[in-house]
Design a protein around this motif. Structure first.
Motif, PDB file in Angstrom:
ATOM      1  N   ILE A  15       0.859  -1.190   0.000  1.00  0.00           N
ATOM      2  CA  ILE A  15       0.000   0.000   0.000  1.00  0.00           C
ATOM      3  C   ILE A  15       0.893   1.237   0.000  1.00  0.00           C
ATOM      4  O   ILE A  15       1.632   1.478   0.960  1.00  0.00           O
ATOM      5  CB  ILE A  15      -0.927   0.048   1.239  1.00  0.00           C
ATOM      6  CG1 ILE A  15      -1.778  -1.221   1.337  1.00  0.00           C
ATOM      7  CG2 ILE A  15      -1.789   1.307   1.207  1.00  0.00           C
ATOM      8  CD1 ILE A  15      -2.819  -1.365   0.264  1.00  0.00           C
ATOM      9  N   GLU A  17       0.902   4.965   0.524  1.00  0.00           N
ATOM     10  CA  GLU A  17      -0.027   5.918   1.144  1.00  0.00           C
ATOM     11  C   GLU A  17      -0.267   7.143   0.282  1.00  0.00           C
ATOM     12  O   GLU A  17      -1.375   7.687   0.246  1.00  0.00           O
ATOM     13  CB  GLU A  17       0.494   6.320   2.527  1.00  0.00           C
ATOM     14  CG  GLU A  17       0.485   5.178   3.533  1.00  0.00           C
ATOM     15  CD  GLU A  17       0.780   5.649   4.948  1.00  0.00           C
ATOM     16  OE1 GLU A  17       0.535   6.840   5.237  1.00  0.00           O
ATOM     17  OE2 GLU A  17       1.246   4.825   5.758  1.00  0.00           O
ATOM     18  N   TYR A  20      -2.581   6.132  -2.483  1.00  0.00           N
ATOM     19  CA  TYR A  20      -3.908   5.913  -1.893  1.00  0.00           C
ATOM     20  C   TYR A  20      -4.632   7.243  -1.700  1.00  0.00           C
ATOM     21  O   TYR A  20      -5.832   7.365  -2.006  1.00  0.00           O
ATOM     22  CB  TYR A  20      -3.762   5.188  -0.561  1.00  0.00           C
ATOM     23  CG  TYR A  20      -5.067   4.849   0.131  1.00  0.00           C
ATOM     24  CD1 TYR A  20      -6.076   4.145  -0.530  1.00  0.00           C
ATOM     25  CD2 TYR A  20      -5.294   5.229   1.457  1.00  0.00           C
ATOM     26  CE1 TYR A  20      -7.269   3.818   0.111  1.00  0.00           C
ATOM     27  CE2 TYR A  20      -6.480   4.906   2.103  1.00  0.00           C
ATOM     28  CZ  TYR A  20      -7.460   4.204   1.425  1.00  0.00           C
ATOM     29  OH  TYR A  20      -8.644   3.889   2.061  1.00  0.00           O
ATOM     30  N   PHE A  58      -6.928  -0.772  -4.809  1.00  0.00           N
ATOM     31  CA  PHE A  58      -7.826   0.051  -3.993  1.00  0.00           C
ATOM     32  C   PHE A  58      -9.288  -0.192  -4.359  1.00  0.00           C
ATOM     33  O   PHE A  58     -10.156  -0.228  -3.479  1.00  0.00           O
ATOM     34  CB  PHE A  58      -7.478   1.529  -4.157  1.00  0.00           C
ATOM     35  CG  PHE A  58      -6.068   1.875  -3.756  1.00  0.00           C
ATOM     36  CD1 PHE A  58      -5.417   1.174  -2.754  1.00  0.00           C
ATOM     37  CD2 PHE A  58      -5.376   2.902  -4.398  1.00  0.00           C
ATOM     38  CE1 PHE A  58      -4.111   1.485  -2.380  1.00  0.00           C
ATOM     39  CE2 PHE A  58      -4.077   3.220  -4.031  1.00  0.00           C
ATOM     40  CZ  PHE A  58      -3.446   2.510  -3.033  1.00  0.00           C
ATOM     41  N   ARG A  83      -1.789  -0.809   8.848  1.00  0.00           N
ATOM     42  CA  ARG A  83      -2.160  -0.377   7.503  1.00  0.00           C
ATOM     43  C   ARG A  83      -3.680  -0.427   7.325  1.00  0.00           C
ATOM     44  O   ARG A  83      -4.274   0.432   6.675  1.00  0.00           O
ATOM     45  CB  ARG A  83      -1.506  -1.273   6.459  1.00  0.00           C
ATOM     46  CG  ARG A  83      -0.014  -1.058   6.286  1.00  0.00           C
ATOM     47  CD  ARG A  83       0.250   0.224   5.531  1.00  0.00           C
ATOM     48  NE  ARG A  83       1.654   0.317   5.137  1.00  0.00           N
ATOM     49  CZ  ARG A  83       2.198   1.386   4.584  1.00  0.00           C
ATOM     50  NH1 ARG A  83       1.441   2.454   4.388  1.00  0.00           N
ATOM     51  NH2 ARG A  83       3.466   1.417   4.261  1.00  0.00           N
ATOM     52  N   GLN A  84      -4.303  -1.438   7.897  1.00  0.00           N
ATOM     53  CA  GLN A  84      -5.762  -1.524   7.840  1.00  0.00           C
ATOM     54  C   GLN A  84      -6.394  -0.300   8.492  1.00  0.00           C
ATOM     55  O   GLN A  84      -7.345   0.283   7.967  1.00  0.00           O
ATOM     56  CB  GLN A  84      -6.236  -2.805   8.532  1.00  0.00           C
ATOM     57  CG  GLN A  84      -5.839  -4.086   7.829  1.00  0.00           C
ATOM     58  CD  GLN A  84      -6.238  -5.324   8.615  1.00  0.00           C
ATOM     59  OE1 GLN A  84      -6.536  -5.245   9.805  1.00  0.00           O
ATOM     60  NE2 GLN A  84      -6.245  -6.464   7.946  1.00  0.00           N
ATOM     61  N   LEU A  87      -6.043   2.660   6.173  1.00  0.00           N
ATOM     62  CA  LEU A  87      -6.968   2.582   5.040  1.00  0.00           C
ATOM     63  C   LEU A  87      -8.373   3.013   5.443  1.00  0.00           C
ATOM     64  O   LEU A  87      -9.031   3.788   4.741  1.00  0.00           O
ATOM     65  CB  LEU A  87      -7.010   1.144   4.500  1.00  0.00           C
ATOM     66  CG  LEU A  87      -5.770   0.643   3.750  1.00  0.00           C
ATOM     67  CD1 LEU A  87      -5.867  -0.861   3.498  1.00  0.00           C
ATOM     68  CD2 LEU A  87      -5.595   1.382   2.428  1.00  0.00           C
ATOM     69  N   TYR A  91     -10.203   6.549   4.373  1.00  0.00           N
ATOM     70  CA  TYR A  91     -11.379   6.380   3.510  1.00  0.00           C
ATOM     71  C   TYR A  91     -12.568   7.161   4.062  1.00  0.00           C
ATOM     72  O   TYR A  91     -13.366   7.714   3.309  1.00  0.00           O
ATOM     73  CB  TYR A  91     -11.734   4.899   3.394  1.00  0.00           C
ATOM     74  CG  TYR A  91     -12.782   4.626   2.338  1.00  0.00           C
ATOM     75  CD1 TYR A  91     -12.439   4.563   0.992  1.00  0.00           C
ATOM     76  CD2 TYR A  91     -14.127   4.437   2.685  1.00  0.00           C
ATOM     77  CE1 TYR A  91     -13.401   4.332   0.015  1.00  0.00           C
ATOM     78  CE2 TYR A  91     -15.096   4.209   1.714  1.00  0.00           C
ATOM     79  CZ  TYR A  91     -14.719   4.158   0.375  1.00  0.00           C
ATOM     80  OH  TYR A  91     -15.679   3.945  -0.589  1.00  0.00           O
TER      81      TYR A  91
END
Length: 341
Positions: A15, A17, A20, A58, A83-84, A87, A91
């Motif tokens: 991931i 960032e 993202y 994603f 990381r979860q 995310l 979001y």
């Protein structure tokens, strides 16, 4: 001629960032302008391919982000817990400019049709506007019928941080009560966030509606302005406690009865949906703007509201102390957030 290659094989989902955030914000070309080509020596084609690869990941993760507990329990993507958390938190993050435009409006298809205009007005990309709007609607639908603490319900279902869960609790509450927040005089998110809006997000059994029994009881506070002797005594106590402490003492003393009537009249009208909707408009028009016009400092406002509240406890004929504390505690919190020197 032989070429030696070092190969590493793993199953952890990578991931990036920064990529993202670009995906969340609805951008793709911005990565080309970041200077990464010069830093890495990569070609445009390689960078575009890498970006699209991240974006595909994603998009596959997005359905899980709609119900964050599923992200934690799935086995397809090997993503470390920290990381979860990142995310999920990103979001469900939102732009203050966007929130100001939709706050107080019904989270319906009608409002969603206006997102094109809101995107142009706020500078937030349409893709990001849609994500944020859908998040608000998703959270609202998930918790509107649940009993218990609104903040805790949001945290349980969406795994948000305490700060972000509290933001969403305020958004859900505003969406349900339809407070007017679109007028230019209210166009500061900081002015209305966490209104404590005549309810308490920490109580054990709270839903998204205003406490109707509490609002009905507020009518009892009118005795403070309808009983002339009580009004005069209250004024005397407040003025005595503030003499020499306020920079605007003379203005406060001259306007005390008008201020008191405004404070109590707002309370007594909150059983009507239109008056609830105009709650923050009333605070601006009847207090924030007059205070600013008379050059009250934030400390003046704080001292006045504190003593105005405290002195009512000395009035023997006034028998609504718990109701009074709850109402004035909320009103004071709102006004101090909305008032700036």
């Amino acid at each position: 001629m032989t070429t030696n290659l070092d190969i590493f094989v793993g199953n952890t989902t990578l991931i990036d960032e920064e990529v993202y955030q670009l995906w969340l914000d609805g951008y793709s070309a911005l990565r080309l302008r970041s200077g990464i080509l010069e830093q890495t020596g990569a070609t445009v084609d390689v960078l575009q391919s890498d970006t699209m690869d991240h974006y595909r990941t994603f998009y596959m993760l997005e359905r899980l982000l709609h119900s964050p507990p599923k992200l934690l329990n799935q086995l397809l993507f090997q993503i470390p817990p920290y990381r979860q958390t990142m995310l999920i938190e990103r979001y469900y993050a939102f732009d203050e400019a966007f929130v100001r435009e939709v706050l107080g409006k019904k989270l319906s298809k009608g409002t969603k049709k206006d997102l094109d205009d809101i995107s142009v007005k706020t500078g937030v990309t349409l893709k990001s506007c849609r994500r944020q709007f859908d998040n608000f609607k998703r959270v609202f639908k998930a918790v509107e019928e649940l009993r218990g603490s609104l903040v805790e319900n949001i945290q349980q279902h969406f795994l948000l941080s305490d700060r972000l869960a509290r933001d969403y609790a305020a958004i859900v509450f505003f969406a349900n009560s339809r407070f007017e927040t679109g007028k230019k005089k209210l166009q500061k998110w900081a002015s209305v966030v966490f209104p404590l809006a005549l309810t308490d997000t920490n109580v054990d059994d709270m839903d998204v509606d205003l406490d109707k029994e509490f609002l009905q009881g507020l009518k009892e506070l009118k005795i403070l302005i309808t009983d002339k002797d009580l009004l005069d005594l209250h004024k005397s106590l407040v003025c005595t406690s503030l003499r020499g402490k306020l920079s605007v003492y003379n203005e406060m003393e001259a306007n005390f009865k008008n201020l008191s009537r405004a404070l109590i009249n707002i309370a007594s009208k909150l059983t009507h949906s239109k008056d609830v909707r105009d709650f923050f408009v009333d605070l601006v028009e009847k207090f924030v703007e007059p205070f600013r016009s008379d050059k009250w400092t934030s400390n003046d406002v704080r001292l006045f509201l504190s003593q105005y509240t405290a002195c009512a406890h000395s009035l023997e004929a006034f028998r609504h102390q718990a109701l009074w504390e709850r109402y004035m505690g909320t009103l004071k919190a709102c006004l101090l957030k909305m008032y700036h020197d």
